[in-house]
Design a protein around this motif. Structure first.
Motif, PDB file in Angstrom:
ATOM      1  N   ASP A 216       0.835  -1.195   0.000  1.00  0.00           N
ATOM      2  CA  ASP A 216       0.000   0.000   0.000  1.00  0.00           C
ATOM      3  C   ASP A 216       0.871   1.246   0.000  1.00  0.00           C
ATOM      4  OD1 ASP A 216      -1.716   2.071   0.437  1.00  0.00           O
ATOM      5  OD2 ASP A 216      -2.697   1.204   2.191  1.00  0.00           O
ATOM      6  N   ASP A 218      -0.602   4.124  -1.499  1.00  0.00           N
ATOM      7  CA  ASP A 218      -1.540   5.109  -2.016  1.00  0.00           C
ATOM      8  C   ASP A 218      -1.905   6.154  -0.964  1.00  0.00           C
ATOM      9  OD1 ASP A 218      -3.671   4.134  -0.365  1.00  0.00           O
ATOM     10  OD2 ASP A 218      -3.972   2.501  -1.788  1.00  0.00           O
ATOM     11  N   TYR A 220      -4.925   6.827   0.155  1.00  0.00           N
ATOM     12  CA  TYR A 220      -6.164   6.515   0.851  1.00  0.00           C
ATOM     13  C   TYR A 220      -5.840   5.860   2.191  1.00  0.00           C
ATOM     14  CZ  TYR A 220     -10.744   4.308   1.573  1.00  0.00           C
ATOM     15  OH  TYR A 220     -11.939   3.898   2.074  1.00  0.00           O
ATOM     16  N   THR A 221      -6.767   5.989   3.137  1.00  0.00           N
ATOM     17  CA  THR A 221      -6.508   5.399   4.451  1.00  0.00           C
ATOM     18  C   THR A 221      -6.392   3.884   4.373  1.00  0.00           C
ATOM     19  OG1 THR A 221      -8.880   5.452   4.824  1.00  0.00           O
ATOM     20  CG2 THR A 221      -7.562   7.244   5.788  1.00  0.00           C
ATOM     21  N   GLY A 222      -7.214   3.278   3.523  1.00  0.00           N
ATOM     22  CA  GLY A 222      -7.085   1.847   3.293  1.00  0.00           C
ATOM     23  C   GLY A 222      -6.176   1.589   2.105  1.00  0.00           C
ATOM     24  N   ASN A 223      -6.253   0.397   1.560  1.00  0.00           N
ATOM     25  CA  ASN A 223      -5.469   0.038   0.387  1.00  0.00           C
ATOM     26  C   ASN A 223      -6.389   0.026  -0.835  1.00  0.00           C
ATOM     27  OD1 ASN A 223      -4.151  -1.282  -1.713  1.00  0.00           O
ATOM     28  ND2 ASN A 223      -3.076  -2.700  -0.360  1.00  0.00           N
TER      29      ASN A 223
HETATM   30 CA    CA Z   1      -3.352   3.567   1.709  1.00  0.00          CA
END
Ligand code: CA
Length: 287
Positions: A216, A218, A220-223
């Motif tokens: 990850d 990126d 964004y908080t998630g992937n």
């Molecule tokens: Ca992320």
């Protein structure tokens, strides 16, 4: 024309509960080293040198051994005007790679780095697989981040993205320069000025590192790769996702925006029928 920020939501919905990609474990042991080959048929590696098989028709004027070439334009300039599989070795690279050369799309000399057309290849892959490449050289494939890195750092290249929807409408997006940074920079994307008629769905990803389901990088908080089911230079998350899930028919129903899409062309909820990413030297362009 300058592109306006898209009005469509491009980030994944916040998951209500943890999301587990369904195919990761099953496919993670299907890695391919070094060269593009067939997922279904590894015998492809045993075939004769591609430059001999495909180039002979158009190079009868020379008896010199052909290839490897630095790229597909080099092959074209050597008289290999037939589209097909060629053996390429970028300058300063210590590796040979099999690539598809599109010598027909005007003006020829295009090195194909990605292609989708029938959903036959799974693009929900891990970092190592995206690094080395996967798929079928005469069908759907991803050339590999390491290969793209070597290709695009031996000179100035432009990127051409061709897109086709399910009604047969074809558009394109071209970027005056295109290169990747090395793996130590997680193959950060560097693209130049856009022009085309598809709309610009890649500039938003410029300067972003590559993300896969197991890496990850990126914004964004998630992937993003977990939700969009493919590796890409995700931001938070995407205006384009050409390595997503190939859905038949265009409009698809999915919990997440995970189709093969180019948002400025048909939106994020429409999975395109055919997409190709290909590169060609562009010596007149600065980054
Ligand atoms: Ca992320």
């Amino acid at each position: 024309m300058p592109q306006h920020p898209p009005q469509r939501p491009q980030h994944p919905m916040t998951p209500v509960r943890a999301y587990h990609p369904p195919t990761y474990t099953r496919n993670s042991n299907n890695q391919i080293t070094n060269e593009i080959q067939s997922d279904q048929n590894s015998k492809a590696l045993l075939q004769p040198l591609p430059t001999m098989a495909y180039g002979a028709q158009s190079s009868s004027s020379t008896d010199k051994p052909s290839g490897p070439f630095k790229d597909c334009l080099h092959a074209l300039e050597e008289g290999h005007a037939t589209s097909g599989m060629y053996l390429v070795k970028p300058e300063n690279a210590n590796r040979l790679m099999q690539v598809w050369c599109d010598q027909r799309h005007d003006p020829g000399g295009w090195t194909v780095i990605q292609r989708r057309l029938d959903g036959s290849v799974n693009f929900f892959r891990n970092w190592e697989t995206y690094k080395q490449g996967f798929g079928n050289i005469d069908g759907e494939y991803w050339l590999g981040l390491e290969h793209i890195y070597w290709l695009t750092n031996q000179g100035n290249y432009k990127l051409l993205v061709t897109l086709e929807d399910w009604s047969g409408r074809k558009t394109f997006a071209e970027y005056a320069s295109f290169r990747l940074e090395p793996e130590t920079e997680f193959y950060k994307l560097r693209v130049g000025r856009y022009h085309g008629n598809a709309g610009d769905s890649l500039t938003w990803h410029n300067g972003k590192q590559f993300t896969t389901l197991d890496r990850d990088h990126d914004m964004y908080t998630g992937n993003c790769a977990h939700y969009q089911k493919g590796g890409w230079w995700y931001n938070a998350c995407a205006h384009s996702n050409l390595n997503g899930v190939w859905y038949r028919g265009g409009h698809y129903r999915s919990r997440y925006q995970d189709g093969v899409y180019w948002a400025e062309f048909r939106g994020g909820a429409y999975s395109l029928k055919k997409v190709t990413m290909m590169i060609r030297p562009n010596p007149n362009t600065y980054h």
